[in-house]
Motif scaffolding. Sequence first.
Motif, PDB file in Angstrom:
ATOM      1  N   VAL A  43       0.964  -1.331  -0.573  1.00  0.00           N
ATOM      2  CA  VAL A  43       0.103  -0.065  -0.255  1.00  0.00           C
ATOM      3  C   VAL A  43       1.132   1.636  -0.109  1.00  0.00           C
ATOM      4  CG1 VAL A  43      -1.324  -1.748   0.973  1.00  0.00           C
ATOM      5  CG2 VAL A  43      -0.387   0.136   2.456  1.00  0.00           C
ATOM      6  N   ALA A  44       0.282   2.090  -0.461  1.00  0.00           N
ATOM      7  CA  ALA A  44       1.447   3.643  -0.635  1.00  0.00           C
ATOM      8  C   ALA A  44       1.454   3.665   0.841  1.00  0.00           C
ATOM      9  CB  ALA A  44      -0.146   4.969  -0.903  1.00  0.00           C
ATOM     10  N   LYS A  45       2.951   4.206   1.257  1.00  0.00           N
ATOM     11  CA  LYS A  45       2.742   4.624   3.066  1.00  0.00           C
ATOM     12  C   LYS A  45       1.680   6.468   2.926  1.00  0.00           C
ATOM     13  CE  LYS A  45       6.899   3.599   2.895  1.00  0.00           C
ATOM     14  NZ  LYS A  45       9.051   3.692   2.942  1.00  0.00           N
ATOM     15  N   ASN A  46       1.437   6.292   4.385  1.00  0.00           N
ATOM     16  CA  ASN A  46       0.137   7.370   4.543  1.00  0.00           C
ATOM     17  C   ASN A  46       1.446   8.954   4.388  1.00  0.00           C
ATOM     18  OD1 ASN A  46      -1.757   5.860   4.802  1.00  0.00           O
ATOM     19  ND2 ASN A  46      -1.406   6.035   7.828  1.00  0.00           N
ATOM     20  N   THR A 114       1.986  -4.529   4.038  1.00  0.00           N
ATOM     21  CA  THR A 114       1.525  -4.267   5.244  1.00  0.00           C
ATOM     22  C   THR A 114       0.050  -5.890   5.764  1.00  0.00           C
ATOM     23  OG1 THR A 114      -0.302  -3.584   6.822  1.00  0.00           O
ATOM     24  CG2 THR A 114      -0.544  -3.122   4.654  1.00  0.00           C
ATOM     25  N   SER A 115      -0.168  -5.905   6.939  1.00  0.00           N
ATOM     26  CA  SER A 115      -0.696  -7.351   7.104  1.00  0.00           C
ATOM     27  C   SER A 115      -2.152  -6.746   7.399  1.00  0.00           C
ATOM     28  CB  SER A 115       0.047  -7.782   7.766  1.00  0.00           C
ATOM     29  OG  SER A 115       0.177  -7.525   9.376  1.00  0.00           O
ATOM     30  N   LEU A 116      -2.307  -5.991   7.228  1.00  0.00           N
ATOM     31  CA  LEU A 116      -3.299  -4.579   7.332  1.00  0.00           C
ATOM     32  C   LEU A 116      -4.307  -4.888   5.961  1.00  0.00           C
ATOM     33  CD1 LEU A 116      -2.883  -1.924   9.940  1.00  0.00           C
ATOM     34  CD2 LEU A 116      -3.153  -4.450  10.214  1.00  0.00           C
ATOM     35  N   ALA A 127      -5.228  -9.989  -1.828  1.00  0.00           N
ATOM     36  CA  ALA A 127      -4.229 -10.322  -0.507  1.00  0.00           C
ATOM     37  C   ALA A 127      -2.638 -11.874  -1.501  1.00  0.00           C
ATOM     38  CB  ALA A 127      -4.277 -11.160   0.294  1.00  0.00           C
ATOM     39  N   SER A 128      -1.673 -11.391  -1.511  1.00  0.00           N
ATOM     40  CA  SER A 128      -0.680 -11.968  -1.205  1.00  0.00           C
ATOM     41  C   SER A 128      -0.477 -13.742  -0.887  1.00  0.00           C
ATOM     42  CB  SER A 128       0.474 -11.864  -0.389  1.00  0.00           C
ATOM     43  OG  SER A 128       0.303 -11.928   0.657  1.00  0.00           O
ATOM     44  N   ALA A 129      -0.151 -14.415  -0.965  1.00  0.00           N
ATOM     45  CA  ALA A 129       0.272 -15.907  -0.465  1.00  0.00           C
ATOM     46  C   ALA A 129      -0.254 -16.498   1.057  1.00  0.00           C
ATOM     47  CB  ALA A 129       0.648 -17.136  -1.606  1.00  0.00           C
ATOM     48  N   ALA A 131       2.895 -14.808   4.350  1.00  0.00           N
ATOM     49  CA  ALA A 131       4.248 -14.359   4.966  1.00  0.00           C
ATOM     50  C   ALA A 131       4.519 -15.998   5.877  1.00  0.00           C
ATOM     51  CB  ALA A 131       4.362 -13.760   6.067  1.00  0.00           C
ATOM     52  N   SER A 132       6.246 -16.094   6.086  1.00  0.00           N
ATOM     53  CA  SER A 132       6.091 -17.267   6.661  1.00  0.00           C
ATOM     54  C   SER A 132       7.807 -17.241   7.195  1.00  0.00           C
ATOM     55  CB  SER A 132       6.039 -18.992   6.411  1.00  0.00           C
ATOM     56  OG  SER A 132       6.513 -18.747   5.026  1.00  0.00           O
ATOM     57  N   ASN A 133       7.631 -17.493   8.549  1.00  0.00           N
ATOM     58  CA  ASN A 133       9.097 -17.244   9.156  1.00  0.00           C
ATOM     59  C   ASN A 133      10.174 -16.011   8.760  1.00  0.00           C
ATOM     60  OD1 ASN A 133       8.616 -19.029  10.227  1.00  0.00           O
ATOM     61  ND2 ASN A 133       9.963 -21.165   9.047  1.00  0.00           N
ATOM     62  N   GLY A 134       8.986 -14.787   8.835  1.00  0.00           N
ATOM     63  CA  GLY A 134       9.916 -13.579   8.002  1.00  0.00           C
ATOM     64  C   GLY A 134      10.275 -13.638   6.658  1.00  0.00           C
ATOM     65  N   SER A 135       9.432 -14.582   5.753  1.00  0.00           N
ATOM     66  CA  SER A 135      10.112 -14.615   4.382  1.00  0.00           C
ATOM     67  C   SER A 135       8.437 -14.588   3.653  1.00  0.00           C
ATOM     68  CB  SER A 135      10.891 -15.191   3.596  1.00  0.00           C
ATOM     69  OG  SER A 135      10.396 -16.601   3.927  1.00  0.00           O
ATOM     70  N   PHE A 136       8.394 -13.629   2.461  1.00  0.00           N
ATOM     71  CA  PHE A 136       7.559 -13.959   1.293  1.00  0.00           C
ATOM     72  C   PHE A 136       7.472 -15.055   1.450  1.00  0.00           C
ATOM     73  CE2 PHE A 136       7.887  -9.151   1.362  1.00  0.00           C
ATOM     74  CZ  PHE A 136       6.831  -9.024   1.730  1.00  0.00           C
TER      75      PHE A 136
END
Length: 179
Positions: A43-46, A114-116, A127-129, A131-136
Amino acid sequence: MSLSVKFAFFCSFSSLILQASFLFVKAQKNNGGVVVSTQLWCVAKNNAEDAPLQQALDWACGPGGADCKPIQQGGPCYDPTDIQKTASYAFNDYFLKKGMTDDSCSFDNTAAVTSLNPSYGNCKFPASASASNGSFSGSTAADMGSNSADFSGCDNILGTIWFWLLITIHLFFVIFQVN
C-alpha cells in the motif's frame, strides 16, 4: 460473584482465547518448525506526498503493467479524491504480479508492505499468498528485514496442546482465586 457466574465467565473466556489463537495465528509444522501465515498487501505510505504517489501510480498503471481497471471511472475502487487508496490498489496489483519482493513494493519509497487489509466498501484488494518465518512465500522469497522473526524453535510450544492447556489452567486458577 457466584461460583456458577465465575465458571461461565471462565468457559467463555477460555473458548475465546482458543478460537482467537487459531484464527489469528495459523501455525503449521514445517520440517521441525512452525510456519506463521498471514496475508500481505502493498500500500501507499501514509506520509507519501501526492506528486511522487501520482508518478508512481502512472508508472505502475503504464510500463509497470498493473491492472488498473478497478481504479478507473466506473470501477469498484475508483476514488478520484484519494490518491492514497488509488495508488495502493495499483501498487498491490504490481506487488502480487512481480513476486512479492521488497523491490516490487517500493515505488521510490512511497509504498510499504502491510498485514492490514486495505479493502474498503466494494473495493476488495487481492492478498498475497502468505508470509512465513520472516520471508514471503510465493514465486520469489524476500527477507522482510529487521522486523522479521524466526519462529522455527516454537514448535514445542505453539505446535502442541500443552501450551494452551497450561494457559487455560492458569486462567482457571486466577479467576477462581479472585473474591
